[in-house]
Design a protein around this motif. Structure first.
Motif, PDB file in Angstrom:
ATOM      1  N   ASP A   1       0.833  -1.206   0.000  1.00  0.00           N
ATOM      2  CA  ASP A   1       0.000   0.000   0.000  1.00  0.00           C
ATOM      3  C   ASP A   1       0.865   1.254   0.000  1.00  0.00           C
ATOM      4  O   ASP A   1       0.602   2.216  -0.730  1.00  0.00           O
ATOM      5  CB  ASP A   1      -0.934  -0.002   1.219  1.00  0.00           C
ATOM      6  N   ALA A   2       1.918   1.225   0.838  1.00  0.00           N
ATOM      7  CA  ALA A   2       2.826   2.371   0.900  1.00  0.00           C
ATOM      8  C   ALA A   2       3.557   2.549  -0.426  1.00  0.00           C
ATOM      9  O   ALA A   2       3.764   3.675  -0.896  1.00  0.00           O
ATOM     10  CB  ALA A   2       3.819   2.200   2.043  1.00  0.00           C
ATOM     11  N   ALA A   3       3.927   1.428  -1.058  1.00  0.00           N
ATOM     12  CA  ALA A   3       4.633   1.499  -2.334  1.00  0.00           C
ATOM     13  C   ALA A   3       3.735   2.103  -3.410  1.00  0.00           C
ATOM     14  O   ALA A   3       4.186   2.875  -4.263  1.00  0.00           O
ATOM     15  CB  ALA A   3       5.101   0.113  -2.761  1.00  0.00           C
ATOM     16  N   SER A   4       2.444   1.753  -3.365  1.00  0.00           N
ATOM     17  CA  SER A   4       1.486   2.318  -4.323  1.00  0.00           C
ATOM     18  C   SER A   4       1.392   3.826  -4.173  1.00  0.00           C
ATOM     19  O   SER A   4       1.425   4.568  -5.160  1.00  0.00           O
ATOM     20  CB  SER A   4       0.113   1.678  -4.115  1.00  0.00           C
ATOM     21  N   LYS A   5       1.286   4.289  -2.933  1.00  0.00           N
ATOM     22  CA  LYS A   5       1.189   5.726  -2.690  1.00  0.00           C
ATOM     23  C   LYS A   5       2.478   6.444  -3.096  1.00  0.00           C
ATOM     24  O   LYS A   5       2.441   7.550  -3.642  1.00  0.00           O
ATOM     25  CB  LYS A   5       0.879   5.973  -1.216  1.00  0.00           C
ATOM     26  N   LEU A   6       3.616   5.801  -2.818  1.00  0.00           N
ATOM     27  CA  LEU A   6       4.902   6.392  -3.169  1.00  0.00           C
ATOM     28  C   LEU A   6       5.034   6.537  -4.684  1.00  0.00           C
ATOM     29  O   LEU A   6       5.462   7.586  -5.188  1.00  0.00           O
ATOM     30  CB  LEU A   6       6.041   5.530  -2.620  1.00  0.00           C
ATOM     31  N   ALA A   7       4.649   5.493  -5.431  1.00  0.00           N
ATOM     32  CA  ALA A   7       4.739   5.542  -6.883  1.00  0.00           C
ATOM     33  C   ALA A   7       3.850   6.642  -7.450  1.00  0.00           C
ATOM     34  O   ALA A   7       4.235   7.342  -8.398  1.00  0.00           O
ATOM     35  CB  ALA A   7       4.356   4.190  -7.482  1.00  0.00           C
ATOM     36  N   GLU A   8       2.659   6.804  -6.867  1.00  0.00           N
ATOM     37  CA  GLU A   8       1.770   7.880  -7.317  1.00  0.00           C
ATOM     38  C   GLU A   8       2.403   9.245  -7.071  1.00  0.00           C
ATOM     39  O   GLU A   8       2.289  10.157  -7.899  1.00  0.00           O
ATOM     40  CB  GLU A   8       0.430   7.776  -6.574  1.00  0.00           C
ATOM     41  N   GLU A   9       3.084   9.390  -5.934  1.00  0.00           N
ATOM     42  CA  GLU A   9       3.715  10.666  -5.614  1.00  0.00           C
ATOM     43  C   GLU A   9       4.878  10.960  -6.564  1.00  0.00           C
ATOM     44  O   GLU A   9       5.059  12.099  -7.000  1.00  0.00           O
ATOM     45  CB  GLU A   9       4.203  10.663  -4.165  1.00  0.00           C
ATOM     46  N   ILE A  10       5.669   9.934  -6.868  1.00  0.00           N
ATOM     47  CA  ILE A  10       6.800  10.125  -7.789  1.00  0.00           C
ATOM     48  C   ILE A  10       6.284  10.344  -9.203  1.00  0.00           C
ATOM     49  O   ILE A  10       6.795  11.193  -9.943  1.00  0.00           O
ATOM     50  CB  ILE A  10       7.749   8.909  -7.726  1.00  0.00           C
ATOM     51  N   GLY A  11       5.273   9.568  -9.594  1.00  0.00           N
ATOM     52  CA  GLY A  11       4.715   9.677 -10.939  1.00  0.00           C
ATOM     53  C   GLY A  11       5.188   8.555 -11.846  1.00  0.00           C
ATOM     54  O   GLY A  11       6.395   8.326 -11.967  1.00  0.00           O
ATOM     55  N   TYR A  12       4.232   7.855 -12.461  1.00  0.00           N
ATOM     56  CA  TYR A  12       4.583   6.765 -13.378  1.00  0.00           C
ATOM     57  C   TYR A  12       5.136   7.332 -14.682  1.00  0.00           C
ATOM     58  O   TYR A  12       4.788   8.456 -15.070  1.00  0.00           O
ATOM     59  CB  TYR A  12       3.340   5.911 -13.667  1.00  0.00           C
ATOM     60  N   PRO A  13       6.018   6.551 -15.354  1.00  0.00           N
ATOM     61  CA  PRO A  13       6.523   5.228 -14.983  1.00  0.00           C
ATOM     62  C   PRO A  13       7.577   5.316 -13.877  1.00  0.00           C
ATOM     63  O   PRO A  13       8.229   6.361 -13.724  1.00  0.00           O
ATOM     64  CB  PRO A  13       7.132   4.708 -16.283  1.00  0.00           C
ATOM     65  N   VAL A  14       7.721   4.207 -13.126  1.00  0.00           N
ATOM     66  CA  VAL A  14       8.718   4.144 -12.066  1.00  0.00           C
ATOM     67  C   VAL A  14       9.541   2.877 -12.234  1.00  0.00           C
ATOM     68  O   VAL A  14       9.099   1.906 -12.858  1.00  0.00           O
ATOM     69  CB  VAL A  14       8.086   4.173 -10.662  1.00  0.00           C
ATOM     70  N   VAL A  15      10.731   2.907 -11.665  1.00  0.00           N
ATOM     71  CA  VAL A  15      11.617   1.743 -11.664  1.00  0.00           C
ATOM     72  C   VAL A  15      11.674   1.196 -10.245  1.00  0.00           C
ATOM     73  O   VAL A  15      11.882   1.954  -9.291  1.00  0.00           O
ATOM     74  CB  VAL A  15      13.033   2.124 -12.147  1.00  0.00           C
ATOM     75  N   VAL A  16      11.468  -0.107 -10.123  1.00  0.00           N
ATOM     76  CA  VAL A  16      11.567  -0.770  -8.820  1.00  0.00           C
ATOM     77  C   VAL A  16      12.912  -1.499  -8.775  1.00  0.00           C
ATOM     78  O   VAL A  16      13.227  -2.291  -9.669  1.00  0.00           O
ATOM     79  CB  VAL A  16      10.414  -1.766  -8.599  1.00  0.00           C
ATOM     80  N   LYS A  17      13.696  -1.200  -7.733  1.00  0.00           N
ATOM     81  CA  LYS A  17      15.052  -1.740  -7.643  1.00  0.00           C
ATOM     82  C   LYS A  17      15.247  -2.522  -6.357  1.00  0.00           C
ATOM     83  O   LYS A  17      14.611  -2.226  -5.335  1.00  0.00           O
ATOM     84  CB  LYS A  17      16.079  -0.600  -7.653  1.00  0.00           C
ATOM     85  N   PRO A  18      16.177  -3.497  -6.376  1.00  0.00           N
ATOM     86  CA  PRO A  18      16.617  -4.089  -5.110  1.00  0.00           C
ATOM     87  C   PRO A  18      17.507  -3.086  -4.389  1.00  0.00           C
ATOM     88  O   PRO A  18      18.065  -2.178  -5.025  1.00  0.00           O
ATOM     89  CB  PRO A  18      17.408  -5.322  -5.549  1.00  0.00           C
ATOM     90  N   THR A  19      17.639  -3.220  -3.084  1.00  0.00           N
ATOM     91  CA  THR A  19      18.495  -2.289  -2.346  1.00  0.00           C
ATOM     92  C   THR A  19      19.972  -2.605  -2.537  1.00  0.00           C
ATOM     93  O   THR A  19      20.823  -1.805  -2.172  1.00  0.00           O
ATOM     94  CB  THR A  19      18.160  -2.309  -0.843  1.00  0.00           C
ATOM     95  N   ASN A  20      20.279  -3.783  -3.074  1.00  0.00           N
ATOM     96  CA  ASN A  20      21.662  -4.088  -3.430  1.00  0.00           C
ATOM     97  C   ASN A  20      21.650  -4.897  -4.720  1.00  0.00           C
ATOM     98  O   ASN A  20      20.610  -5.353  -5.167  1.00  0.00           O
ATOM     99  CB  ASN A  20      22.381  -4.855  -2.306  1.00  0.00           C
ATOM    100  N   GLY A  21      22.819  -5.016  -5.320  1.00  0.00           N
ATOM    101  CA  GLY A  21      22.895  -5.736  -6.584  1.00  0.00           C
ATOM    102  C   GLY A  21      23.600  -4.912  -7.644  1.00  0.00           C
ATOM    103  O   GLY A  21      23.830  -3.719  -7.477  1.00  0.00           O
ATOM    104  N   SER A  22      23.935  -5.580  -8.746  1.00  0.00           N
ATOM    105  CA  SER A  22      24.654  -4.924  -9.839  1.00  0.00           C
ATOM    106  C   SER A  22      24.274  -5.593 -11.151  1.00  0.00           C
ATOM    107  O   SER A  22      23.454  -6.511 -11.189  1.00  0.00           O
ATOM    108  CB  SER A  22      26.171  -5.019  -9.610  1.00  0.00           C
ATOM    109  N   TRP A  23      24.895  -5.106 -12.240  1.00  0.00           N
ATOM    110  CA  TRP A  23      24.674  -5.633 -13.594  1.00  0.00           C
ATOM    111  C   TRP A  23      23.218  -5.489 -14.050  1.00  0.00           C
ATOM    112  O   TRP A  23      22.761  -6.214 -14.917  1.00  0.00           O
ATOM    113  CB  TRP A  23      25.104  -7.100 -13.700  1.00  0.00           C
ATOM    114  N   GLY A  24      22.486  -4.585 -13.431  1.00  0.00           N
ATOM    115  CA  GLY A  24      21.113  -4.367 -13.865  1.00  0.00           C
ATOM    116  C   GLY A  24      20.169  -5.495 -13.509  1.00  0.00           C
ATOM    117  O   GLY A  24      19.079  -5.608 -14.096  1.00  0.00           O
ATOM    118  N   ARG A  25      20.528  -6.329 -12.539  1.00  0.00           N
ATOM    119  CA  ARG A  25      19.678  -7.450 -12.162  1.00  0.00           C
ATOM    120  C   ARG A  25      18.535  -7.000 -11.251  1.00  0.00           C
ATOM    121  O   ARG A  25      18.714  -6.119 -10.422  1.00  0.00           O
ATOM    122  CB  ARG A  25      20.500  -8.529 -11.446  1.00  0.00           C
TER     123      ARG A  25
END
Length: 284
Positions: A115-139
């Motif tokens: 629910d919080a993620a939905s509200k956050l995405a609306e505030e930022i504005g679509y389209p949005v990118v969802v990322k892991p908090t760690n990782g590399s190589w675009g995974r």
């Protein structure tokens, strides 16, 4: 000639280039193969037998951080330092440091539930990118054009067993011009840079992106150095986006950067730059 070392797990092109650069300078580079290495935390006696300066090149984020902290407990100077490596490997931590230093970054938020993620995405504005908090190589990157896309992505993440998948890092989609930029920073200097082109929105060369030389002088190089220093990195790969309105913005920083493609298209001997920096530290 001072002794320097390199901690590694797999000898990739980059590690072999570093060995060759050290050899060409007549430097003694001791190889610390992490799968074979062990030590008691705080054993300064062992530390005195090791090189005074060690470059961290372990491919695993977790091995890189843990082995760096272990070596530092032995009194060894590691490049990059443990705290900087930890911060760079955690996107929330590194973006927070970049923001605190006034380095421009994409608009990014963190949510801990759907629910919080939905509200956050609306505030930022679509389209949005969802990322892991760690990782590399675009995974594990996912692009959501609307709430239905985001709902599917979040549902998938909720079923993943890793606890870090319950932390949703959501970022604006930057309308970059079909490319991004990787700047390699060594010892506070932008030594080389490349444009990474791709028809896909993920432009990482590890994912098939094509590379061309980019300038290091001026605003781009200065921004990359500021970003590396904000996180505390001495050797870094700084990924930069070109926003059509805001100009250069820093996407992330990498503490164990690959540079094979950078060398291939720029001709800059990045391995030699790194070895020279290690020798400079060891002489101090």
């Amino acid at each position: 000639m001072p002794r320097i070392g390199m901690a590694y797990m797999v000898a990739r092109w980059e590690e072999k280039a570093i060995v060759s650069a050290a050899r060409s300078r007549g430097a003694e580079l001791e190889l610390l193969h992490m799968p074979s290495f062990y030590a008691i935390i705080g054993d300064r006696g062992l530390g005195a037998k090791l090189p005074s300066v060690v470059l961290q090149r372990s491919i695993s984020h977790y091995v890189a951080l843990s082995s760096t902290l272990l070596l530092e407990s032995l009194g060894v100077r590691v490049v990059n330092r443990g705290q900087a490596t930890a911060a760079a490997n955690d996107k929330v931590w590194s973006l927070s440091l970049l923001a605190a230093a006034g380095v421009p970054t994409p608009v990014t938020g963190v949510a801990f539930g759907s629910d919080a993620a939905s509200k956050l995405a609306e505030e930022i504005g679509y389209p949005v990118v969802v990322k892991p908090t760690n990782g590399s190589w675009g995974r594990m990157l996912a692009l959501a054009d609307d709430w239905e896309d985001l709902r599917v992505i979040l549902e998938h993440r909720e079923y993943m067993p890793q606890p870090e998948m319950k932390v949703h890092l959501i970022q604006e989609y930057v309308k970059k011009p079909g490319r991004d930029i990787r700047v390699t920073v060594v010892g506070g200097r932008p030594v080389a840079a490349i444009y990474r082109y791709s028809s896909h929105w993920i432009t990482n060369t590890a994912r098939g992106g094509k590379a061309e030389p980019a300038p290091t002088e001026g605003e781009l190089g200065e921004l990359a150095v500021r970003a590396a220093e904000a996180v505390g990195l001495e050797v870094a790969g700084v990924d930069v986006f070109e926003d059509p309105e805001r100009g250069y913005i820093v996407n992330e920083v990498n503490p164990v950067p690959e540079f094979k493609n950078t060398v291939a298209v720029t001709g800059v001997d990045v391995a030699a730059e790194i070895v020279d920096y290690l020798l400079e530290l060891a002489r101090r």
